[in-house]
Design a protein around this motif. Sequence first.
Motif, short mmCIF file in Angstrom:
data_model
loop_
_atom_site.label_atom_id
_atom_site.label_comp_id
_atom_site.label_asym_id
_atom_site.label_seq_id
_atom_site.Cartn_x
_atom_site.Cartn_y
_atom_site.Cartn_z
N ILE A 76 0.86 -1.17 0.00
CA ILE A 76 0.00 0.00 0.00
C ILE A 76 0.90 1.22 0.00
CG2 ILE A 76 -1.90 -1.15 1.20
CD1 ILE A 76 -1.00 0.26 3.77
N ALA A 80 -1.55 5.39 3.03
CA ALA A 80 -2.86 4.84 2.66
C ALA A 80 -3.84 4.75 3.83
CB ALA A 80 -2.69 3.47 2.03
N MET A 161 -9.02 2.80 1.73
CA MET A 161 -8.23 1.57 1.73
C MET A 161 -8.73 0.72 2.89
SD MET A 161 -5.86 -0.27 0.36
CE MET A 161 -4.90 0.75 -0.71
#
Length: 183
Positions: A76, A80, A161
């Motif tokens: 990620i 995020a 996310m």
Amino acid sequence: GDALMGRINYRLMDRYLLTLSLRRDGYSAFGGKRPHAWFPAASAGWRISEENFFTSDWLNNLKLRLSYGVNGNRSIGGYAALATLGTTKYIYGSSSYSGIYASTMANPDLKWERTASYNIGLDFGMFSGRLSGSLNAYYQTTDDLLLNRSLPQIVGYDDIMANLGQVDNRGLELEMRSVNVDI
């Protein structure tokens, strides 16, 4: 990120093999609640061809393997799990100004994606090593997948996310090697 790892290897009479490991990884991009995760692994092997009862003229190596392990995915972006700010221009009266707004939503519960793997395998060698290979059966489960989850427009953000879903993989693999010419 930070990491710790420990591993123990044990071999008894060159027949029985055991490996245990434990890893702890940290990554600051995950939510404040869960930046660390533990990843255990264990494997055992039995070299059947080293046993006294094993007698074969053409099969000279036979080993049974079992393993289990967990590993993680941290793919990620660096921010995020955090709320980020964006800038915009707006007009107030007859003047233009710059403004700041929250452009992404934070997820303090974001955690590592984890894949647990189970494997059973058989390694073999035949004809004094001229033909060898392995047969493996495996089953993998990946959970807490790292994905962008779409949000309703009323929230004011497009997505967040998040850890969503699970994927299972299973299979059977056969690998063969040969020594065709030995000079």
